[in-house]
Structure formats: structure tokens, C-alpha cells
Write an enzyme that holds these catalytic residues in place. Structure first.
Site, PDB file in Angstrom:
ATOM      1  N   GLU A  68      20.158 -20.627  -6.757  1.00  0.00           N
ATOM      2  CA  GLU A  68      20.630 -21.419  -6.142  1.00  0.00           C
ATOM      3  C   GLU A  68      20.983 -22.728  -7.021  1.00  0.00           C
ATOM      4  O   GLU A  68      19.658 -22.698  -7.855  1.00  0.00           O
ATOM      5  CB  GLU A  68      20.121 -22.261  -5.358  1.00  0.00           C
ATOM      6  CG  GLU A  68      20.650 -21.384  -4.115  1.00  0.00           C
ATOM      7  CD  GLU A  68      19.493 -21.759  -2.200  1.00  0.00           C
ATOM      8  OE1 GLU A  68      19.036 -22.566  -2.067  1.00  0.00           O
ATOM      9  OE2 GLU A  68      19.563 -21.156  -1.156  1.00  0.00           O
ATOM     10  N   HIS A  72      22.776 -23.555   1.779  1.00  0.00           N
ATOM     11  CA  HIS A  72      21.589 -23.510   1.984  1.00  0.00           C
ATOM     12  C   HIS A  72      21.196 -25.028   2.871  1.00  0.00           C
ATOM     13  O   HIS A  72      20.861 -26.379   2.514  1.00  0.00           O
ATOM     14  CB  HIS A  72      20.555 -24.079   0.560  1.00  0.00           C
ATOM     15  CG  HIS A  72      18.773 -23.682   1.007  1.00  0.00           C
ATOM     16  ND1 HIS A  72      18.553 -22.969   0.165  1.00  0.00           N
ATOM     17  CD2 HIS A  72      18.120 -23.942   2.320  1.00  0.00           C
ATOM     18  CE1 HIS A  72      17.096 -23.080   1.043  1.00  0.00           C
ATOM     19  NE2 HIS A  72      17.368 -23.456   1.936  1.00  0.00           N
TER      20      HIS A  72
HETATM   21  C1  MLT Z   1      12.910 -24.053   4.436  1.00  0.00           C
HETATM   22  O1  MLT Z   1      12.237 -23.165   3.510  1.00  0.00           O
HETATM   23  O2  MLT Z   1      11.664 -24.836   4.163  1.00  0.00           O
HETATM   24  C2  MLT Z   1      13.783 -24.412   4.234  1.00  0.00           C
HETATM   25  O3  MLT Z   1      15.085 -23.173   3.486  1.00  0.00           O
HETATM   26  C3  MLT Z   1      14.476 -25.386   3.988  1.00  0.00           C
HETATM   27  C4  MLT Z   1      14.385 -26.431   2.500  1.00  0.00           C
HETATM   28  O4  MLT Z   1      14.328 -25.041   1.373  1.00  0.00           O
HETATM   29  O5  MLT Z   1      13.874 -27.129   2.076  1.00  0.00           O
END
Ligand code: MLT
Length: 310
Positions: A261, A279
């Protein structure tokens, strides 16, 4: 007395950051801009991040006064936790903050894909009325395979049970007795893959889970499989998914997370049987507020002196 400096390297709700009050110097920077990040942390005591900022040995070495990395979210795959421990830096995350949001997105994606909602909406916007082309399938009576039966996996199980789905899970760390209240049946990975109509991934990304779902695993799947990943990119091998979709060996995939990403392979994106999202699992006002509040509390608890008892 100088106030401790807190670097905020990813976007976080302003009203929560205001909770740091006047007892901290808050410095914002773009954590994906490496030189800016390294300069910003040079005299910082705390660093607050989401998932876009990578905290590795280089960042830790550039921040000799750093005492805490607070992750406003769950996954810690963007933080070198071992290096932080060696440097004496506390790493805190917000494990409960966004689990409901991620579970709800998972259910939303499953229904969207099985009922062709995005394609039907796009077609209507394009001036067409093609009801017959968007025949979908019900969730009721189908089997969902949940890979990883932790916080999010369980919430997904409970929600999909309400749709009368059969729930199976694979998680070597969760015994059948612990899953009984969720009405879920423990199975081996092979059985999970070969029995599922919907397979949804709820694991952290670790050396052991990277590429866990690849070419060999997808060859065990039923042709009608809908694969869903709202956990972490890299657990599902994107090349293998693209091939399985292109060859019609699985029916569809919903991917909210990707290995590199924000870049997403073009050949994957081009597949009409893929429902991709950028995401957004934790992107709700509620989850963002909770995650930021937890991160801010961790910073305050560590860095503010405890008031003397009166
Ligand atoms: C997380 O790990 O909390 C979620 O994927 C969201 C984010 O990456 O902030």
C-alpha cells in the site's frame, strides 16, 4: 520546565489531539515523508502513528529522547517492536479500537459482492436498467470460513450467524470450546479452504502468515468462493488471487488491504470479479476517535508526572 514533544505522523482527529492540552508540544508531520519524519522526531519524547508511518531502526536511532510509539490502531506490522524494546521505547497500540468497524466492513463487502451492488449501481449510473444481469446469491445456508478467530474473527462470526450462515474457523490458538459460544466449528486449514463459500481472513501479518493463502491453497477452493481480506495485505498472495480470479477458479474477492500500500497491482484492479477498497476497515468516526483517544492516553500516562496525593 520544557513540555515534552509529541510528533503526530499520521492524520488523527483534531478534537482528540486537543486532549494533549498545553502540557505537550504537538508537532505534526507526514510520516511517509522519510526526511521530514527523521527531522521531526530528533527531539521528540512521543510519536503517534497510524499504519502509514513505518517505525524502524533508522527512526529509533534518529530519536534519542523517544520514550513511546503510540499506534492509533491495531496492527503493529509497521513498527519494529524488537528494535523499540532494545532502544527502551514503549510500543502501545489500541487493540479494541476498530474491531467493530472492521467486522462491519467485512459483512458489508460480503453482501456487496454476493449481490453485485457496486456493479449494479455503476450500471444504473451509466443509464442502463439491467436487472437480470445482477442476480446474486443469499448468505443464508452458505458456509463462511473464518481464518483467524481473534477479536475481529469472532465479531464477524456473530454477525454472519445472524444471516444463518454455517460458521467454520481455523485458528491453531483457539480451541473448539472457546468458539462454542459463537456457534463456530474448528476445522483444519485444508477443510476450511475446501468447504467455504466465503473465506474471510482475520489474522495479523507475521513471518508465519505472510503468503498463507497462495496458489496451492486457492486450488483447494470451491469455484464459487468469495475471498475477503480486511486484515493485512501480504497474508493473501495477490498474484495467486489475480490468477485464480482470471481463470475463474474462484468467483470473487474483496480486498481492503494490499501488500505494498498504497500501490495496488494494475492487473488485479482490472479484474471485474474483484471488489477493492483502499484500507478503509478502521475508517469510521467511532473507530478513529477510539484509536486516537487510546494513543493519546498512553502518551499522557507515560509522560505526565503523576500528581502528588493530597
Ligand atoms: C489497524 O491495524 O488498526 C487497521 O488496519 C487500521 C489502520 O491501519 O490504522
Amino acid at each position: 520546565m520544557t513540555t515534552p514533544t509529541v510528533v503526530v505522523a499520521d492524520p488523527l482527529p483534531k478534537q482528540v489531539l486537543a486532549g494533549l492540552g498545553t502540557r505537550f508540544t504537538v508537532r505534526r508531520c507526514d510520516g511517509t515523508d522519510r526526511p521530514a519524519l527523521l527531522a521531526a522526531v530528533a527531539d521528540a519524547e512521543a510519536l503517534i502513528i497510524r499504519s502509514a508511518t513505518r517505525v524502524d531502526r533508522e527512526v529509533l536511532a534518529a530519536a534519542p529522547r523517544l520514550r513511546i510509539v503510540a499506534r492509533a490502531g491495531v496492527g503493529l506490522d509497521n513498527v519494529d517492536v524488537e528494535a523499540a524494546a532494545e532502544a527502551g521505547v514503549l510500543v502501545a497500540n489500541a487493540p479494541e479500537s476498530n474491531v467493530v468497524s472492521v467486522a462491519e466492513l467485512t459483512v458489508g463487502l460480503i453482501i456487496s459482492a454476493l449481490r453485485n451492488i457496486p456493479a449494479a449501481a455503476a450500471s444504473l449510473r451509466a443509464g442502463q436498467w439491467r436487472r437480470a444481469d445482477f442476480q446474486g446469491s443469499e448468505l443464508s445456508g452458505r458456509t463462511v470460513g473464518i481464518l483467524g478467530f481473534g477479536r475481529v474473527g469472532r465479531l464477524v462470526a456473530r454477525r454472519l450467524a445472524a444471516f444463518d450462515m454455517r460458521i467454520e474457523y481455523h485458528d491453531p490458538y483457539v480451541l473448539q470450546e472457546a468458539a462454542d459460544p459463537w456457534g463456530a466449528r474448528a476445522v483444519g486449514l485444508g477443510e476450511l479452504l475446501s468447504g467455504a463459500d466465503v473465506l474471510t481472513v482475520h489474522l495479523p501479518l507475521t513471518a508465519g502468515t505472510r503468503n498463507l493463502i497462495g496458489e496451492r491453497e486457492l486450488r483447494l477452493a470451491k469455484r464459487n468462493l468469495l475471498l475477503v481480506n480486511t486484515a493485512r495485505g501480504g497474508i493473501v498472495n495477490e498474484k495467486a488471487v489475480a490468477l485464480a480470479l482470471a481463470e475463474g477458479r474462484i468467483a470473487g474477492a474483496c480486498l481492503d488491504v494490499f501488500a505494498a500500500e498504497p500501490s495496488v497491482p494494475r492487473d488485479l484492479l482490472a479484474l471485474p470479479s474483484l471488489l477493492p477498497t483502499p484500507h478503509i476497515g478502521a475508517s469510521t468516526a467511532e473507530a478513529q476517535t477510539r484509536a486516537a483517544e487510546t494513543a493519546v492516553s498512553a502518551v499522557r500516562d507515560l509522560l505526565l508526572p503523576v500528581p502528588e496525593p493530597v
